[in-house]
Design an enzyme around this catalytic site. Structure first.
Site, PDB file in Angstrom:
ATOM      1  N   GLU A 297       8.876  15.861  16.001  1.00 47.74           N
ATOM      2  CA  GLU A 297       9.387  15.640  14.644  1.00 47.74           C
ATOM      3  C   GLU A 297       8.579  16.544  13.710  1.00 47.74           C
ATOM      4  O   GLU A 297       7.413  16.269  13.419  1.00 47.74           O
ATOM      5  CB  GLU A 297       9.259  14.180  14.215  1.00 47.74           C
ATOM      6  CG  GLU A 297       9.878  13.934  12.843  1.00 47.74           C
ATOM      7  CD  GLU A 297       9.664  12.528  12.324  1.00 47.74           C
ATOM      8  OE1 GLU A 297      10.500  12.067  11.515  1.00 47.74           O
ATOM      9  OE2 GLU A 297       8.672  11.884  12.698  1.00 47.74           O
TER      10      GLU A 297
ATOM     11  N   LYS B 149       0.852  -1.190   0.000  1.00 50.70           N
ATOM     12  CA  LYS B 149       0.000   0.000   0.000  1.00 50.70           C
ATOM     13  C   LYS B 149       0.886   1.238   0.000  1.00 50.70           C
ATOM     14  O   LYS B 149       1.515   1.552   1.007  1.00 50.70           O
ATOM     15  CB  LYS B 149      -0.918   0.049   1.223  1.00 50.70           C
ATOM     16  CG  LYS B 149      -1.927   1.210   1.154  1.00 50.70           C
ATOM     17  CD  LYS B 149      -2.544   1.518   2.491  1.00 50.70           C
ATOM     18  CE  LYS B 149      -1.737   2.503   3.284  1.00 50.70           C
ATOM     19  NZ  LYS B 149      -1.650   3.869   2.651  1.00 50.70           N
TER      20      LYS B 149
ATOM     21  N   GLY C 129       7.261   4.995   8.137  1.00 48.48           N
ATOM     22  CA  GLY C 129       6.379   6.119   8.374  1.00 48.48           C
ATOM     23  C   GLY C 129       6.582   6.693   9.756  1.00 48.48           C
ATOM     24  O   GLY C 129       7.637   6.511  10.374  1.00 48.48           O
ATOM     25  N   SER C 130       5.576   7.346  10.270  1.00 51.82           N
ATOM     26  CA  SER C 130       5.689   8.024  11.551  1.00 51.82           C
ATOM     27  C   SER C 130       5.665   7.034  12.711  1.00 51.82           C
ATOM     28  O   SER C 130       5.142   5.916  12.594  1.00 51.82           O
ATOM     29  CB  SER C 130       4.540   9.026  11.718  1.00 51.82           C
ATOM     30  OG  SER C 130       3.314   8.341  11.930  1.00 51.82           O
ATOM     31  N   THR C 131       6.222   7.470  13.832  1.00 53.74           N
ATOM     32  CA  THR C 131       6.199   6.640  15.037  1.00 53.74           C
ATOM     33  C   THR C 131       4.769   6.390  15.490  1.00 53.74           C
ATOM     34  O   THR C 131       4.433   5.283  15.944  1.00 53.74           O
ATOM     35  CB  THR C 131       7.018   7.319  16.146  1.00 53.74           C
ATOM     36  OG1 THR C 131       8.391   7.377  15.726  1.00 53.74           O
ATOM     37  CG2 THR C 131       6.934   6.552  17.453  1.00 53.74           C
TER      38      THR C 131
END
Length: 487
Positions: free
Chosen positions: A390, A183, A236-238
């Site tokens: 971030e 994806k 990706g992001s945490t």
């Protein structure tokens, strides 16, 4: 190759790619071009049924093709042909990527696209060079550690480097003998669909790569929670990584590789080559407008050289000029969306209210699209939002130190440990501090990845689990079985 182009002239492959063909689907998520904010397409959202169709197609393709059981060199040969086609298709890929993403077209042909092809070739060579091991046992037995593919791997990639991230996931998984349901981000899906089409043309059996478009809550959760997905790989992001871990734990245990957020420090000592340091530091935060998990967003410099170093960095920041990603002259990237630009500005504003001072930048650019000024914030402490969060934008913070211990204390982040930079001519100091920096990657007298794909990437703390790139990425796509035979 003529790189500049008209973004309104491109057809986009809107749909899922399952079983070797594009399945048309209506767009649900409105897509806007970062360079000018214009709506240009819609991204469909694959629900659980569509994801299940992709997974079952992948399982059947694995069985029918015996991809994991082929002579390994056959996998190598086909993957190398795929890499060739990606390079040959660079013009189309660059245009598709430039419109939807933040990547200037001039950075794509010799940058992202060439590197992606190299990465696929790199992993292709592992297919017949890494395998099972004989291990020491007594004379009456034979011990083996057998290595085999997982089966169907689920992969989820981010929007900041769409093509490169797809190659990171697809290359090692396919070389290791797996099928993949991938994806891409709903903001930048089209080059992933395109390279999947090229894979079939190269001879990779139809159905081994299935691309499902959609968002995280619906499509992503359907992938990570599917019982027939044997392993998950995510960048990706945490925050998103934590949600994936929760979904996997709730729906069934399976291995995962997570490359997550970062808030990476760059330490500069008085003995450093300041011109080299300034170029590397400015480049790291200007590249893709700071929209990279490894962006060196925290400058920590020895007091004695702070003034000339900062002046050199600010000069480079002020030279950045906005331009649409489809213009070959453009070098500075827009922010991916209006929402993300607003988030960047809210963090910068909060840092200023907390006592920070913008030495340059600090506001959206007066230009079409979602551009933000390169920003350097001084006067921040460890509690500043600009240091804690971030930001994922072109924002650099400045702190100074007097000695090594203070530098290390400032560098240590409570949450992140993805990458770090160290600028010094003192080799002993470089080795000494490298051992103590809490980061999965340390760059010395530079701040960037190279094309040495053998070096893995991954973080400490909340910056992730496992590694991408390197032989570690190949082995992360195979599982082992211990065998003991009595003779």
């Amino acid at each position: 190759m003529t790189l500049s182009f008209d973004p309104d002239s491109l057809p986009f492959p809107v749909g899922h790619f399952i079983g070797g063909r594009l399945i048309a689907a209506d767009g649900i998520i409105d897509m806007h071009r970062p360079s000018d904010g214009h709506a240009y397409a819609g991204c469909p959202v694959a629900d659980g049924d569509v994801v299940d169709q992709a997974v079952q197609t992948a399982r059947k393709a694995l069985k029918d093709s015996n991809w994991g059981g082929l002579r390994p060199r056959e996998r190598t040969r086909v993957l190398q042909r795929w890499a060739d086609l990606i390079e040959e298709d660079a013009g189309t890929l660059a245009r598709l990527e430039a419109v939807s993403s933040t990547r200037p077209v001039s950075h794509l042909v010799d940058g992202d696209i060439a590197v992606s092809a190299e990465q696929i070739r790199f992993f292709a060579e592992f297919a017949d060079k890494e395998g099972s091991d004989l291990v020491p046992t007594d004379d009456a037995s034979l011990g083996m550690i057998m290595s085999e593919p997982y089966g169907v791997v689920g992969a989820i990639t981010p929007w900041n480097f769409p093509l490169s991230m797809a190659a990171w996931k697809l290359g090692p998984a396919l070389a290791a003998g797996n099928a993949v349901v991938i994806k891409p981000s709903e903001m930048t899906p089209f080059t992933t669909v395109r390279i999947a089409e090229l894979a079939v043309r190269a001879g990779i059996p139809a159905g081994l790569i299935n691309v499902v478009l959609g968002d995280g809550p619906v499509t992503g959760n359907a992938i990570t929670g599917h019982p027939d997905i044997a392993k998950v790989s995510f960048t990706g992001s945490t925050r998103a990584g934590a949600a994936i871990m929760e979904n996997i734990a709730r729906t069934g245990v399976k291995p995962m590789t997570l490359e997550l957020g970062g808030k990476s420090p760059q330490l500069v000592f008085a003995d450093a080559d300041l011109d080299k340091a300034a170029a590397a530091i400015a480049g790291s935060i200007l590249s893709n407008a700071g929209q990279a998990c490894v962006a060196g967003s925290r400058l920590i410099v020895e007091e004695a050289v702070a003034e000339p170093l900062v002046a050199a960095i600010v000069r480079r920041m002020k030279a950045a000029s906005a331009g649409p990603t489809w213009d070959a002259a453009s070098q500075y990237s827009p922010i991916i969306s209006e929402r993300q630009r607003e988030r960047i500005h809210s963090i910068v504003s909060a840092a200023v209210r907390a006592g920070g001072e913008c030495l340059t930048g600090g506001a959206p650019m007066d230009a079409p699209g979602y551009f933000y000024q390169p920003t350097l914030i001084a006067g921040v402490d460890q509690a500043s939002p600009a240091l804690i969060e971030e930001i994922f934008g072109p924002v650099l913070t400045l702190q100074t130190f007097r000695d090594e211990e203070e530098a290390l204390a400032l560098a240590d982040h409570p949450n992140y440990g993805l990458a770090s930079g160290l600028f010094t001519r003192d080799l002993s100091r470089a080795v000494r501090l490298t051992r103590r920096l809490q980061a999965g990657t340390v760059w010395i007298n530079r701040y960037s990845r190279s094309r040495d794909h053998i070096l893995p990437t991954g973080g400490y703390k909340r910056s992730g689990i496992g590694k991408d790139l390197g032989r570690e990425a190949y082995h992360a796509n195979r599982r082992t079985k211990s065998v003991l035979i009595s003779l």
